[in-house]
Scaffold this motif. Sequence first.
Motif, PDB file in Angstrom:
ATOM      1  N   GLU A  97      10.628 -35.955 -22.809  1.00  0.00           N
ATOM      2  CA  GLU A  97      11.675 -35.646 -21.832  1.00  0.00           C
ATOM      3  C   GLU A  97      12.595 -34.540 -22.346  1.00  0.00           C
ATOM      4  O   GLU A  97      12.987 -33.646 -21.592  1.00  0.00           O
ATOM      5  CB  GLU A  97      12.472 -36.894 -21.502  1.00  0.00           C
ATOM      6  N   LEU A 126      10.709 -31.247 -22.086  1.00  0.00           N
ATOM      7  CA  LEU A 126      10.630 -30.799 -20.699  1.00  0.00           C
ATOM      8  C   LEU A 126      11.962 -30.236 -20.228  1.00  0.00           C
ATOM      9  O   LEU A 126      12.003 -29.211 -19.532  1.00  0.00           O
ATOM     10  CB  LEU A 126      10.198 -31.949 -19.783  1.00  0.00           C
ATOM     11  N   HIS A 127      13.055 -30.885 -20.609  1.00  0.00           N
ATOM     12  CA  HIS A 127      14.380 -30.408 -20.223  1.00  0.00           C
ATOM     13  C   HIS A 127      14.635 -29.021 -20.816  1.00  0.00           C
ATOM     14  O   HIS A 127      15.145 -28.124 -20.144  1.00  0.00           O
ATOM     15  CB  HIS A 127      15.450 -31.405 -20.679  1.00  0.00           C
ATOM     16  N   GLU A 170      12.535 -26.476 -18.926  1.00  0.00           N
ATOM     17  CA  GLU A 170      13.113 -26.185 -17.615  1.00  0.00           C
ATOM     18  C   GLU A 170      14.271 -25.203 -17.740  1.00  0.00           C
ATOM     19  O   GLU A 170      14.425 -24.313 -16.902  1.00  0.00           O
ATOM     20  CB  GLU A 170      13.583 -27.475 -16.942  1.00  0.00           C
ATOM     21  N   LYS A 171      15.087 -25.355 -18.782  1.00  0.00           N
ATOM     22  CA  LYS A 171      16.190 -24.410 -19.004  1.00  0.00           C
ATOM     23  C   LYS A 171      15.645 -23.004 -19.260  1.00  0.00           C
ATOM     24  O   LYS A 171      16.155 -22.025 -18.711  1.00  0.00           O
ATOM     25  CB  LYS A 171      17.043 -24.852 -20.194  1.00  0.00           C
ATOM     26  N   TRP A 184      12.710 -21.784 -18.301  1.00  0.00           N
ATOM     27  CA  TRP A 184      12.117 -21.273 -17.068  1.00  0.00           C
ATOM     28  C   TRP A 184      13.199 -20.812 -16.092  1.00  0.00           C
ATOM     29  O   TRP A 184      13.046 -19.783 -15.439  1.00  0.00           O
ATOM     30  CB  TRP A 184      11.238 -22.320 -16.423  1.00  0.00           C
ATOM     31  N   ALA A 185      14.285 -21.568 -15.987  1.00  0.00           N
ATOM     32  CA  ALA A 185      15.371 -21.186 -15.083  1.00  0.00           C
ATOM     33  C   ALA A 185      15.996 -19.874 -15.539  1.00  0.00           C
ATOM     34  O   ALA A 185      16.287 -18.987 -14.720  1.00  0.00           O
ATOM     35  CB  ALA A 185      16.419 -22.294 -15.018  1.00  0.00           C
ATOM     36  N   ASN A 232      13.506 -17.090 -14.779  1.00  0.00           N
ATOM     37  CA  ASN A 232      13.471 -16.854 -13.341  1.00  0.00           C
ATOM     38  C   ASN A 232      14.702 -16.072 -12.894  1.00  0.00           C
ATOM     39  O   ASN A 232      14.607 -15.150 -12.085  1.00  0.00           O
ATOM     40  CB  ASN A 232      13.379 -18.176 -12.588  1.00  0.00           C
TER      41      ASN A 232
END
Length: 142
Positions: free
Chosen positions: A56, A59-60, A63-64, A66-67, A70
């Motif tokens: 977890e 993954l967190h 995600e940071k 990837w954000a 992006n």
Amino acid sequence: MFDVASSEVIILGVVALLVIPPKDLPKAMRTAGYWIGRVRGVATQFRSGFDSMLREAELHEMEKKWAAENERIMREHPPTPVQMLPSADSAASAAEEDAAPHTVEQPVLLPPHDGPAGPAQPAAADTPPAGPASPASRAVQS
């Protein structure tokens, strides 16, 4: 985690034979097996909980990343509205719409198949008209 060699198990068995009387040995082995199983179960549960917490967290973190990536891409390449121009295909489809409508053949409906409840009952439209039966159909009915 707990590395036990086969020679150590044999030594433990010999000591157990000397200390525990043969009559009580099966009960002692069952008790030892029970507690070893419980310890292994707790260790497995602890390990799986720890692994899921690590997953977890990873993954967190992803995600940071990837954000942020992006956001960087969107800053460098802002979206532009796309304007649709008429094409040759749209002119051809407009000409087809003005033409006479086409007729479509209706699909043929088949009677339902035999299911687990037995043969299906024929619909009212599928039943033959009442009247004298032919000799062939009388032979089938008999």
